[in-house]
Every structure is written in C-alpha cells, then in structure tokens.
Design a protein around this motif. Structure first.
Motif, mmCIF file in Angstrom:
data_model
loop_
_atom_site.group_PDB
_atom_site.id
_atom_site.type_symbol
_atom_site.label_atom_id
_atom_site.label_comp_id
_atom_site.label_asym_id
_atom_site.label_seq_id
_atom_site.Cartn_x
_atom_site.Cartn_y
_atom_site.Cartn_z
ATOM 1 N N UNK A 1 63.824 52.846 0.671
ATOM 2 C CA UNK A 1 62.703 52.838 1.613
ATOM 3 C C UNK A 1 62.156 54.242 1.869
ATOM 4 N N UNK A 2 63.040 55.197 2.111
ATOM 5 C CA UNK A 2 62.581 56.555 2.421
ATOM 6 C C UNK A 2 61.808 57.157 1.249
ATOM 7 N N UNK A 3 62.322 56.921 0.047
ATOM 8 C CA UNK A 3 61.630 57.434 -1.141
ATOM 9 C C UNK A 3 60.279 56.736 -1.304
ATOM 10 N N UNK A 4 60.246 55.434 -1.098
ATOM 11 C CA UNK A 4 58.989 54.693 -1.224
ATOM 12 C C UNK A 4 57.958 55.219 -0.231
ATOM 13 N N UNK A 5 58.371 55.419 0.999
ATOM 14 C CA UNK A 5 57.447 55.918 2.025
ATOM 15 C C UNK A 5 56.945 57.302 1.648
ATOM 16 N N UNK A 6 57.838 58.153 1.175
ATOM 17 C CA UNK A 6 57.435 59.506 0.778
ATOM 18 C C UNK A 6 56.432 59.458 -0.374
ATOM 19 N N UNK A 7 56.676 58.601 -1.342
ATOM 20 C CA UNK A 7 55.749 58.494 -2.476
ATOM 21 C C UNK A 7 54.391 57.959 -2.032
ATOM 22 N N UNK A 8 54.387 57.028 -1.102
ATOM 23 C CA UNK A 8 53.128 56.496 -0.577
ATOM 24 C C UNK A 8 52.353 57.594 0.139
ATOM 25 N N UNK A 9 53.038 58.372 0.950
ATOM 26 C CA UNK A 9 52.385 59.473 1.671
ATOM 27 C C UNK A 9 51.824 60.499 0.689
ATOM 28 N N UNK A 10 52.592 60.832 -0.345
ATOM 29 C CA UNK A 10 52.107 61.784 -1.347
ATOM 30 C C UNK A 10 50.895 61.233 -2.090
ATOM 31 N N UNK A 11 50.940 59.961 -2.451
ATOM 32 C CA UNK A 11 49.806 59.339 -3.130
ATOM 33 C C UNK A 11 48.590 59.286 -2.219
ATOM 34 N N UNK A 12 48.817 59.037 -0.954
ATOM 35 C CA UNK A 12 47.722 59.020 0.019
ATOM 36 C C UNK A 12 47.019 60.369 0.063
ATOM 37 N N UNK A 13 47.795 61.443 0.054
ATOM 38 C CA UNK A 13 47.213 62.786 0.024
ATOM 39 C C UNK A 13 46.446 63.049 -1.258
ATOM 40 N N UNK A 14 46.992 62.589 -2.371
ATOM 41 C CA UNK A 14 46.320 62.766 -3.656
ATOM 42 C C UNK A 14 44.986 62.029 -3.669
ATOM 43 N N UNK A 15 44.975 60.810 -3.154
ATOM 44 C CA UNK A 15 43.738 60.037 -3.106
ATOM 45 C C UNK A 15 42.685 60.754 -2.266
ATOM 46 N N UNK A 16 43.110 61.277 -1.152
ATOM 47 C CA UNK A 16 42.163 61.956 -0.256
ATOM 48 C C UNK A 16 41.567 63.193 -0.918
#
Length: 70
Positions: free
Chosen positions: A3-18
């Motif tokens: 879960x922690x890794x998944x959340x971190x990857x989602x946050x990183x991808x969110x930043x990349x998208x922005x």
C-alpha cells in the motif's frame, strides 16, 4: 505491491502528470480517464505493465478529485 509503495507511486505519477499537462480542465478528465483505462485493458492483454497503468488510472482519479475542489 504494498500500500505505501502504491500510494507513493500514485503521488509521483500525479506530479508527473501536472508537470506535463498543467492546463488539463475538468471537462477533459473523463476522456483522459477512459484513455488510461484502455491502457489497463491493453496491459491485461500483454501490451504493457498492469501495475504502471493502474497507477496512472489512480493518479488521474486523484487529479479529477482535486479539480472538483478548485
């Protein structure tokens, strides 16, 4: 994936998208989510990484939620 890794990857991808598409509008979100979901389907058929594509979908959903609050 933990879960922690998944959340971190989602946050990183969110930043990349922005950083790539800061001008995305609320009206575009259904189209973008559909495109990303189709990539999940392609990954299920062996044409990509399922975890990566699911992270993209989750990040788009997060972005959509953020846009609703603007």
């Amino acid at each position: 994936m933990e879960r922690e890794r998944a959340i971190q990857e989602i946050i990183e991808e969110r930043g990349r998208q922005e950083s790539l598409h800061p001008w995305t509008t609320l009206e575009q979100m259904p189209i973008i989510l559909t495109e990303e979901f189709l990539e999940v389907i392609r990954a299920l058929q062996g044409e990509g990484d399922i975890e990566e594509e699911l992270v993209h979908v989750a990040a788009i959903c997060m972005r959509w939620l953020e846009k609703l609050g603007e």
